[in-house]
Enzyme design. Structure first.
Site, mmCIF file in Angstrom:
data_model
loop_
_atom_site.group_PDB
_atom_site.id
_atom_site.type_symbol
_atom_site.label_atom_id
_atom_site.label_comp_id
_atom_site.label_asym_id
_atom_site.label_seq_id
_atom_site.Cartn_x
_atom_site.Cartn_y
_atom_site.Cartn_z
ATOM 1 N N LYS A 1 1.575 -0.067 3.755
ATOM 2 C CA LYS A 1 2.948 -0.739 3.972
ATOM 3 C C LYS A 1 3.563 -0.515 5.566
ATOM 4 O O LYS A 1 4.885 -1.286 5.484
ATOM 5 C CB LYS A 1 4.254 0.477 3.775
ATOM 6 C CG LYS A 1 3.818 0.879 2.143
ATOM 7 C CD LYS A 1 4.026 0.240 1.646
ATOM 8 C CE LYS A 1 5.183 0.446 -0.101
ATOM 9 N NZ LYS A 1 5.765 -1.113 -0.366
ATOM 10 N N SER B 1 10.011 -2.409 -14.014
ATOM 11 C CA SER B 1 10.327 -1.875 -15.474
ATOM 12 C C SER B 1 10.183 -0.287 -15.035
ATOM 13 O O SER B 1 9.884 0.094 -16.229
ATOM 14 C CB SER B 1 8.294 -2.107 -15.751
ATOM 15 O OG SER B 1 7.446 -1.732 -15.552
ATOM 16 N N TYR C 1 -2.537 3.540 1.542
ATOM 17 C CA TYR C 1 -1.007 2.686 0.618
ATOM 18 C C TYR C 1 -0.463 3.380 1.987
ATOM 19 O O TYR C 1 0.637 1.826 2.670
ATOM 20 C CB TYR C 1 -0.191 4.199 0.274
ATOM 21 C CG TYR C 1 0.946 4.608 -0.189
ATOM 22 C CD1 TYR C 1 1.442 3.556 -0.948
ATOM 23 C CD2 TYR C 1 2.142 4.869 0.423
ATOM 24 C CE1 TYR C 1 3.045 2.936 -1.482
ATOM 25 C CE2 TYR C 1 3.287 5.218 0.468
ATOM 26 C CZ TYR C 1 3.666 4.003 -0.530
ATOM 27 O OH TYR C 1 5.807 3.520 -1.092
ATOM 28 N N SER D 1 9.035 -1.530 1.734
ATOM 29 C CA SER D 1 8.536 -0.862 2.524
ATOM 30 C C SER D 1 8.701 0.598 2.079
ATOM 31 O O SER D 1 8.771 0.677 1.156
ATOM 32 C CB SER D 1 8.735 -1.474 3.710
ATOM 33 O OG SER D 1 7.435 0.030 4.405
#
Length: 277
Positions: free
Chosen positions: A152, A14, A148, A134
């Site tokens: 990852k 999106s 965060y 990633s």
């Protein structure tokens, strides 16, 4: 280089790089499904020829339905691009465990579950590619993004394990590691940092962090830079394990590799010092 037209499922379609992936792959003639929660934001790629599906990567029923829809309509899935994700940016102390879990639900468990769901069909085909988006954050640290980065790092580890397990079935696993890319990410990171840590003991450092993020955003690469890496991974019969691209991605990874940890820490700390007016 392969010229075979493929059935491709792209999550996070999106906005940002996910939407750019759809556009580039449609232009190559592939059958592309764009999936995201905000279906209304995908009308433009639908007009270009994408097949648009609602998808919530934190909802198992939604993920099962998405994969079943593609398999029912096309009979196969050749490529899964796990692009859905976001950054929860704030001081480590200020992030609730509920928010931390949600970071992992989106960035790690959604990616993992969708990969599980496409694997039976790919094993039956004896072919397929799973491309996990990633970040250079998966290979180096930075302040105000502990959760965060942790997510990852998890994506990197899961991908490396998957790659070895799936090789005998003809399924390839590829990691894409962007640096700074123009998207909603920077604005969301700033909003989160200010919301969670902008008025507490970390507020001075947060101001420096926000200034640094804004500076990086101003010089960020276009999403097309990362879309070209995805295209290479799809077209190649033997793709690389990792593709790195985007503003400052390769230099930062090199500096992180060469500098002793304490020196690299000092470099990052210098980037969150409050900026003088």
């Amino acid at each position: 280089m392969s010229t075979t037209r493929k059935v491709i499922l792209v999550t996070g379609a999106s906005a940002g790089i996910g939407k750019e992936f759809v556009k580039v792959l449609l232009a190559d003639g592939h059958t592309v499904y764009g999936a995201a929660r905000r279906v209304e934001n995908m009308m433009d790629i639908q007009q270009l020829g994408a097949k648009v599906l609602p998808l919530d990567v934190t909802n198992d029923e939604s993920m099962v339905q998405t994969v079943q829809t593609v398999l029912t309509e096309q009979g196969r899935i050749d490529v899964l691009i796990n692009s859905a994700g976001f950054g929860l940016n704030a001081a480590f102390e200020d992030v609730s465990m509920a928010d931390a879990r949600y970071q992992f639900e989106v960035n790690v468990f959604g990616l993992a579950r969708l990969s599980q769901l496409v694997l039976p069909a790919m094993r039956q085909q004896q072919a397929g590619k799973i491309i996990n988006i990633s970040s250079i954050a998966g290979r180096m640290p930075s302040p105000f993004a502990a959760w965060y980065h942790a997510s990852k790092h998890a994506v990197e580890a899961i991908s490396d394990s998957m790659r070895i397990e799936l090789q005998p079935f003809g399924i390839q696993v590829v990691l894409i590691e962007p640096g700074s890319v123009k998207s909603e990410w920077g604005g969301i990171a700033i909003d989160n940092a200010l919301k969670h840590s902008g008025n507490g003991p970390y507020q001075d450092m947060v101001r420096g962090y926000v200034a640094t993020v804004r500076d990086m955003d101003a010089r960020a690469s276009e999403p097309a830079v990362i879309a070209r890496l995805v295209k290479k991974a799809i077209d190649s019969r033997r793709p690389r394990i990792r593709y790195v691209g985007g503003f400052m991605a390769k230099p930062l990874l090199l500096i992180h590799k060469l500098l002793p940890a304490r020196l690299f820490d000092a470099l990052l700390a210098s980037q969150i010092k409050p900026k003088k007016p």
